[in-house]
Design an enzyme around this catalytic site. Structure first.
Site, PDB file in Angstrom:
ATOM      1  CG  ASP A 186     -11.326   8.007   9.339  1.00 61.55           C
ATOM      2  OD1 ASP A 186     -11.073   7.974  10.234  1.00 61.55           O
ATOM      3  OD2 ASP A 186     -10.090   8.155   8.469  1.00 61.55           O
ATOM      4  CE1 TYR A 204      -6.386  12.205   5.860  1.00 64.78           C
ATOM      5  CE2 TYR A 204      -8.586  11.405   5.906  1.00 64.78           C
ATOM      6  CZ  TYR A 204      -7.354  10.832   5.804  1.00 64.78           C
ATOM      7  OH  TYR A 204      -6.688  10.335   7.297  1.00 64.78           O
ATOM      8  CE  LYS A 255      -8.112  10.597  10.973  1.00 68.97           C
ATOM      9  NZ  LYS A 255      -8.976  10.568   9.199  1.00 68.97           N
ATOM     10  CG  HIS A 269      -4.513  13.722  10.789  1.00 73.27           C
ATOM     11  ND1 HIS A 269      -5.137  13.863  10.042  1.00 73.27           N
ATOM     12  CD2 HIS A 269      -3.946  12.327  10.653  1.00 73.27           C
ATOM     13  CE1 HIS A 269      -5.077  13.479   8.370  1.00 73.27           C
ATOM     14  NE2 HIS A 269      -4.119  11.923   9.000  1.00 73.27           N
TER      15      HIS A 269
HETATM   16  P1  NDP Z   1      -6.040   0.925   3.173  1.00 82.54           P
HETATM   17  O1  NDP Z   1      -5.178  -0.149   3.876  1.00 82.54           O
HETATM   18  O2  NDP Z   1      -7.740   0.853   2.790  1.00 82.54           O
HETATM   19  O3  NDP Z   1      -5.813  -0.024   1.485  1.00 82.54           O
HETATM   20  C1  NDP Z   1      -6.476   1.241   0.282  1.00 82.54           C
HETATM   21  C2  NDP Z   1      -6.311   0.634  -1.189  1.00 82.54           C
HETATM   22  O4  NDP Z   1      -6.631  -0.848  -1.350  1.00 82.54           O
HETATM   23  C3  NDP Z   1      -7.387   0.997  -2.035  1.00 82.54           C
HETATM   24  O5  NDP Z   1      -6.439   1.101  -3.081  1.00 82.54           O
HETATM   25  C4  NDP Z   1      -8.551   0.128  -2.524  1.00 82.54           C
HETATM   26  O6  NDP Z   1      -8.046   0.375  -3.664  1.00 82.54           O
HETATM   27  C5  NDP Z   1      -7.741  -1.228  -2.305  1.00 82.54           C
HETATM   28  N1  NDP Z   1      -8.770  -1.784  -1.666  1.00 82.54           N
HETATM   29  C6  NDP Z   1      -9.376  -2.041  -0.868  1.00 82.54           C
HETATM   30  N2  NDP Z   1     -10.198  -2.284  -0.927  1.00 82.54           N
HETATM   31  C7  NDP Z   1      -9.899  -3.614  -1.986  1.00 82.54           C
HETATM   32  C8  NDP Z   1     -10.566  -4.849  -2.037  1.00 82.54           C
HETATM   33  N3  NDP Z   1     -11.563  -5.753  -0.725  1.00 82.54           N
HETATM   34  N4  NDP Z   1      -9.462  -6.191  -2.353  1.00 82.54           N
HETATM   35  C9  NDP Z   1      -8.407  -5.117  -3.076  1.00 82.54           C
HETATM   36  N5  NDP Z   1      -7.786  -4.139  -2.917  1.00 82.54           N
HETATM   37  C10 NDP Z   1      -9.065  -2.654  -1.737  1.00 82.54           C
HETATM   38  O7  NDP Z   1      -5.699   1.925   2.906  1.00 82.54           O
HETATM   39  P2  NDP Z   1      -5.740   3.587   3.485  1.00 82.54           P
HETATM   40  O8  NDP Z   1      -4.299   4.055   3.431  1.00 82.54           O
HETATM   41  O9  NDP Z   1      -7.177   4.259   2.709  1.00 82.54           O
HETATM   42  O10 NDP Z   1      -6.716   3.860   5.123  1.00 82.54           O
HETATM   43  C11 NDP Z   1      -7.519   3.505   5.202  1.00 82.54           C
HETATM   44  C12 NDP Z   1      -8.066   5.117   5.794  1.00 82.54           C
HETATM   45  O11 NDP Z   1      -7.328   4.836   6.811  1.00 82.54           O
HETATM   46  C13 NDP Z   1      -7.496   6.435   4.869  1.00 82.54           C
HETATM   47  O12 NDP Z   1      -9.059   5.711   3.999  1.00 82.54           O
HETATM   48  C14 NDP Z   1      -7.593   7.061   6.096  1.00 82.54           C
HETATM   49  O13 NDP Z   1      -9.635   7.607   5.878  1.00 82.54           O
HETATM   50  C15 NDP Z   1      -7.431   6.299   7.249  1.00 82.54           C
HETATM   51  N6  NDP Z   1      -5.747   7.202   7.490  1.00 82.54           N
HETATM   52  C16 NDP Z   1      -5.636   7.041   7.785  1.00 82.54           C
HETATM   53  C17 NDP Z   1      -4.116   8.287   8.564  1.00 82.54           C
HETATM   54  C18 NDP Z   1      -4.102   8.914   9.375  1.00 82.54           C
HETATM   55  O14 NDP Z   1      -2.758   8.969  10.269  1.00 82.54           O
HETATM   56  N7  NDP Z   1      -4.780   9.110  11.008  1.00 82.54           N
HETATM   57  C19 NDP Z   1      -3.192   7.503   7.810  1.00 82.54           C
HETATM   58  C20 NDP Z   1      -4.069   6.941   6.701  1.00 82.54           C
HETATM   59  C21 NDP Z   1      -4.965   6.358   5.947  1.00 82.54           C
HETATM   60  P3  NDP Z   1      -9.652   1.087  -4.749  1.00 82.54           P
HETATM   61  O15 NDP Z   1     -10.054   1.984  -3.993  1.00 82.54           O
HETATM   62  O16 NDP Z   1      -9.275   0.895  -5.764  1.00 82.54           O
HETATM   63  O17 NDP Z   1     -10.464   0.320  -4.641  1.00 82.54           O
END
Ligand code: NDP
Length: 276
Positions: A49, A54, A79, A112
């Site tokens: 995604d 991004y 998006k 988006h």
């Molecule tokens: P998430 O809820 O996926 O959380 C990501 C965070 O959690 C990172 O800091 C990661 O750290 C940490 N993490 C991931 N897996 C674990 C685990 N197993 N244990 C502990 N910590 C963990 O947040 P996002 O905001 O990134 O949302 C996911 C995706 O949704 C985005 O990447 C994007 O693609 C989409 N999105 C879409 C939006 C929209 O407006 N349509 C807005 C925001 C997000 P690390 O990387 O250091 O492991």
């Protein structure tokens, strides 16, 4: 089969989408993004995604090409950003995304964020893209029931997906019910609330009970509720953890315990208030 990347969900046009994908928001453009996607693909992920916003579409495209996995085995979402909305503007933005990704089609193209004044023309552009077979599915993101009701007045093809903020602290049951009633699949962004819900004592207690991590319990709860999830991580160990979700099942009473955590708390902007 414990690997959730093999579980697919059918969209209303018959296209199948992996229930778990890798989100790449906030992964630095360049080597970091390319490396993260490479690692995810090696770990078995088949859905990525991304978004123009991004700034890492080119890295996603490069990693997919380098992987030598046939293009049709990978599900790519991108998006259109609010400033690119409008009919011609969206068609042009879509072409730029294809160029950056170096692909001939996208699997899922999303609006988006809602931009009221442009919604009608932007959706018409997505329908054109879909009818031209340049996107296998189209949808929206951050649309509330009000936005969807307005869009419904002029959609010829209804959205296949609505990607919204969703996690135990923000469950938006009415919006989810509305989407389900209209055959729109709900995809959870920030399914881990960027880590914040992983410290919740109800989640940690259930993690101990099921002998899984708090992230696994959270993602499994979302899958059991019928959502698509796109957790982001740059760490291989966590990527693997986040897709190992089918070797346990959360019981009904425990599902309700997580349901009860809803407190309408967001990590991102509220689409009711944001004005593009
Ligand atoms: P998430 O809820 O996926 O959380 C990501 C965070 O959690 C990172 O800091 C990661 O750290 C940490 N993490 C991931 N897996 C674990 C685990 N197993 N244990 C502990 N910590 C963990 O947040 P996002 O905001 O990134 O949302 C996911 C995706 O949704 C985005 O990447 C994007 O693609 C989409 N999105 C879409 C939006 C929209 O407006 N349509 C807005 C925001 C997000 P690390 O990387 O250091 O492991």
């Amino acid at each position: 089969m414990s690997d959730a990347v093999f579980k697919k969900v059918r969209l209303h046009n018959g296209v199948e989408m992996p229930a778990v994908g890798l989100g790449v928001f906030l992964i630095k453009p360049g080597r970091e993004a390319e490396q993260a996607v490479e690692t995810a693909l090696q770990a078995g992920y088949r859905s990525i995604d991304t978004a123009t916003f991004y700034d890492n579409e080119a890295d996603v495209g490069r990693a997919i090409q380098r992987s030598s996995i046939p293009r049709e085995e990978i599900f790519v979402t991108t998006k259109v950003w609010p400033t690119d909305q409008g009919y011609e503007e969206t068609l042009a933005a879509f072409r730029r995304s294809l160029d950056r990704l170096d692909m001939e089609y996208i699997d899922l193209y999303l609006i988006h964020w809602p931009r009221e004044s442009k919604s009608r023309d932007t959706w018409r552009a997505l329908e054109t893209i879909y009818n031209n077979k340049q996107a296998r599915a189209i949808g929206v993101s951050n649309y509330t029931t009000t936005h969807l009701e307005k869009l419904k007045q002029f959609w010829g093809i209804s959205p296949m997906v609505n990607q919204i903020e969703y996690h135990p602290y923000l469950q938006q049951p009415e919006l989810v019910r509305y989407c389900t009633a209209n055959n729109i699949r709900v995809e959870a962004w920030s399914p881990l609330m960027r880590g914040k819900v992983l410290h919740d004592t109800v989640i940690t207690a259930l993690a101990a009970k099921y002998n899984r991590s708090p992230a696994q319990v959270t993602l499994r709860w979302e899958l059991q509720k019928g959502l698509l999830v796109i957790p982001k991580s740059v760490h291989e160990k966590r990527m693997v953890e986040n897709k190992t979700l089918f070797d346990f099942e959360i019981g009904a009473a425990d599902m309700e315990k997580i349901d009860a955590l809803d407190r309408n708390e967001r990590i991102g902007p509220d689409p009711h208030d944001i004005n593009f």
